[in-house]
Design a protein around this motif. Structure first.
Motif, PDB file in Angstrom:
ATOM      1  N   UNK A   4    -111.992  71.883 -13.503  1.00 41.54           N
ATOM      2  CA  UNK A   4    -110.688  72.865 -13.529  1.00 41.54           C
ATOM      3  C   UNK A   4    -110.790  73.340 -14.726  1.00 41.54           C
ATOM      4  N   UNK A   5    -110.236  74.723 -14.797  1.00 41.31           N
ATOM      5  CA  UNK A   5    -109.892  75.293 -16.208  1.00 41.31           C
ATOM      6  C   UNK A   5    -108.596  75.127 -16.518  1.00 41.31           C
ATOM      7  N   UNK A   6    -108.036  74.657 -17.616  1.00 44.74           N
ATOM      8  CA  UNK A   6    -106.911  74.555 -18.037  1.00 44.74           C
ATOM      9  C   UNK A   6    -106.592  75.746 -19.286  1.00 44.74           C
ATOM     10  N   UNK A   7    -105.846  76.314 -19.042  1.00 43.85           N
ATOM     11  CA  UNK A   7    -105.360  77.441 -19.901  1.00 43.85           C
ATOM     12  C   UNK A   7    -104.458  77.043 -20.930  1.00 43.85           C
ATOM     13  N   UNK A   8    -104.489  76.323 -21.948  1.00 46.19           N
ATOM     14  CA  UNK A   8    -103.764  75.590 -22.553  1.00 46.19           C
ATOM     15  C   UNK A   8    -102.974  76.212 -24.047  1.00 46.19           C
ATOM     16  N   UNK A   9    -101.981  76.397 -23.959  1.00 45.59           N
ATOM     17  CA  UNK A   9    -101.156  77.066 -25.286  1.00 45.59           C
ATOM     18  C   UNK A   9    -101.301  75.915 -26.432  1.00 45.59           C
ATOM     19  N   UNK A  84    -103.741  80.453 -31.911  1.00 41.46           N
ATOM     20  CA  UNK A  84    -102.337  80.189 -31.810  1.00 41.46           C
ATOM     21  C   UNK A  84    -101.956  80.864 -30.648  1.00 41.46           C
ATOM     22  N   UNK A  85    -100.971  79.990 -29.961  1.00 41.29           N
ATOM     23  CA  UNK A  85    -100.257  80.729 -28.752  1.00 41.29           C
ATOM     24  C   UNK A  85    -100.778  80.482 -27.725  1.00 41.29           C
ATOM     25  N   UNK A  86    -100.461  81.488 -26.566  1.00 40.34           N
ATOM     26  CA  UNK A  86    -101.240  81.342 -25.124  1.00 40.34           C
ATOM     27  C   UNK A  86    -102.397  82.140 -25.116  1.00 40.34           C
ATOM     28  N   UNK A  87    -103.664  81.683 -24.839  1.00 41.69           N
ATOM     29  CA  UNK A  87    -104.715  82.022 -24.512  1.00 41.69           C
ATOM     30  C   UNK A  87    -104.785  83.375 -23.447  1.00 41.69           C
ATOM     31  N   UNK A  88    -105.606  84.103 -23.601  1.00 42.88           N
ATOM     32  CA  UNK A  88    -105.439  85.568 -22.837  1.00 42.88           C
ATOM     33  C   UNK A  88    -104.692  86.346 -23.006  1.00 42.88           C
ATOM     34  N   UNK A 105    -113.228  79.349  -9.347  1.00 42.74           N
ATOM     35  CA  UNK A 105    -112.797  78.121  -9.993  1.00 42.74           C
ATOM     36  C   UNK A 105    -111.642  77.621 -10.159  1.00 42.74           C
ATOM     37  N   UNK A 106    -110.906  76.474  -9.832  1.00 41.25           N
ATOM     38  CA  UNK A 106    -109.726  76.039  -9.791  1.00 41.25           C
ATOM     39  C   UNK A 106    -109.166  76.142 -11.366  1.00 41.25           C
ATOM     40  N   UNK A 107    -108.008  76.691 -11.506  1.00 43.04           N
ATOM     41  CA  UNK A 107    -107.363  76.710 -12.642  1.00 43.04           C
ATOM     42  C   UNK A 107    -105.877  76.232 -12.781  1.00 43.04           C
ATOM     43  N   UNK A 108    -105.393  75.707 -14.024  1.00 45.45           N
ATOM     44  CA  UNK A 108    -104.126  75.325 -14.200  1.00 45.45           C
ATOM     45  C   UNK A 108    -103.592  75.861 -15.556  1.00 45.45           C
ATOM     46  N   UNK A 109    -102.291  76.451 -15.584  1.00 41.46           N
ATOM     47  CA  UNK A 109    -101.901  76.952 -16.770  1.00 41.46           C
ATOM     48  C   UNK A 109    -100.953  75.773 -17.519  1.00 41.46           C
TER      49      UNK A 109
END
Length: 276
Positions: A4-9, A84-88, A105-109
């Motif tokens: 899983x790809x995690x989009x981590x702030x 710093x902050x939210x990716x993307x 690809x499975x992703x979660x924010x």
């Protein structure tokens, strides 16, 4: 099985602005893809986290993004983080997420602080409707075109800017929006020297002529006031341009003047007059 790809702030300044879920996943994922590995290592060190880090920044290119995606598809979990902050959001993580969507690809924010939203909340400007515009181009023509498109924007507008470019940006914005337009300059948000200055473009330009800008800025600009009365058609506005030219103004200046008066784009006015 795919990972899983995690989009981590991550915190935008104050390291206390982090959630239990963020801390858990920063430590649980197999590796992190970071904009600047040095910045991310400082954050991990502060919380005694030792997850491996790979570099993924604006110059990494598709090959690096593909290698990260391949590792996830092979079963590893990855957390993408920014400085710093939210990716993307005005951040190199955007192409990686787009690629992962294409590859399934499975992703979660894992949401965290955002400088844009934090600045808007504290700005004193209207918050119900807003437009995030990010960084303006360093190319003068592109920057001017971008601002011209926003001349009649009625929503509150949010921009990012670096301190060494601030004075030039304020001057460019004042030329399009007017010196009396309200804006809030928010800098060093969540840090010791946090400052929010609710002012006008004219006053901000005068202030920073004598006070060198420091820290990263978020500019929250008031939207345009809706025009009263009947809006001129393009042809009516073009006729006004012709009148100004007949009175001695240059065509380009006349188009700029009428664009400010009517809300029509300067280029549209120029084209309409040139068709004669």
């Amino acid at each position: 099985m795919s990972g899983t790809l995690y989009i981590i702030g991550t915190p935008i300044g104050n390291l206390e602005d982090i959630t239990m879920r963020q801390l858990r996943l920063l430590g649980e994922v197999d590796f992190l893809a970071a904009e600047d590995t040095r910045v991310t290592r400082k954050l991990l060190s502060h919380y005694d986290i030792h997850t491996p880090i790979v570099s993924y920044h604006e110059h990494s290119g598709l090959t690096v993004a593909q290698s990260i995606a391949d590792r996830i598809l092979a079963g590893e979990s990855c957390g993408v983080v920014t400085d710093a902050g939210m990716p993307c959001i005005s951040d190199p993580g955007e192409p990686l997420v787009q690629l992962c969507h294409k590859l399934g690809v499975p992703m979660e924010v894992v949401p965290g602080p955002s400088a844009a939203i934090a600045a808007l909340a504290v700005s004193g400007q209207h918050t119900a409707r807003f437009a995030f515009e990010g960084f303006l181009s360093v190319n003068r023509n592109q920057r001017t075109a971008h601002l011209e498109q926003l001349r009649q924007e009625q929503r509150t507008m949010i921009f990012y800017e670096a301190p060494h470019k601030l004075c030039r940006t304020l001057a460019d914005m004042a030329a399009v929006f007017g010196g009396d337009r309200s804006l809030s300059l928010c800098r060093e948000l969540t840090k010791i020297h946090e400052e929010v200055r609710l002012t006008t473009f004219a006053d901000a330009i005068a202030y920073y002529e004598n006070t060198p800008p420091r820290g990263e800025f978020v500019l929250v600009v008031a939207g345009a006031v809706p025009q009263q009365g009947t809006q001129l058609t393009l042809e009516e506005a073009a006729e006004r341009v012709r009148q100004y030219v007949a009175d001695g103004q240059k065509l380009t200046q006349a188009c700029k003047t009428v664009a400010a008066e009517t809300g029509h784009r300067k280029s549209d006015l120029y084209d309409a007059v040139q068709k004669d």
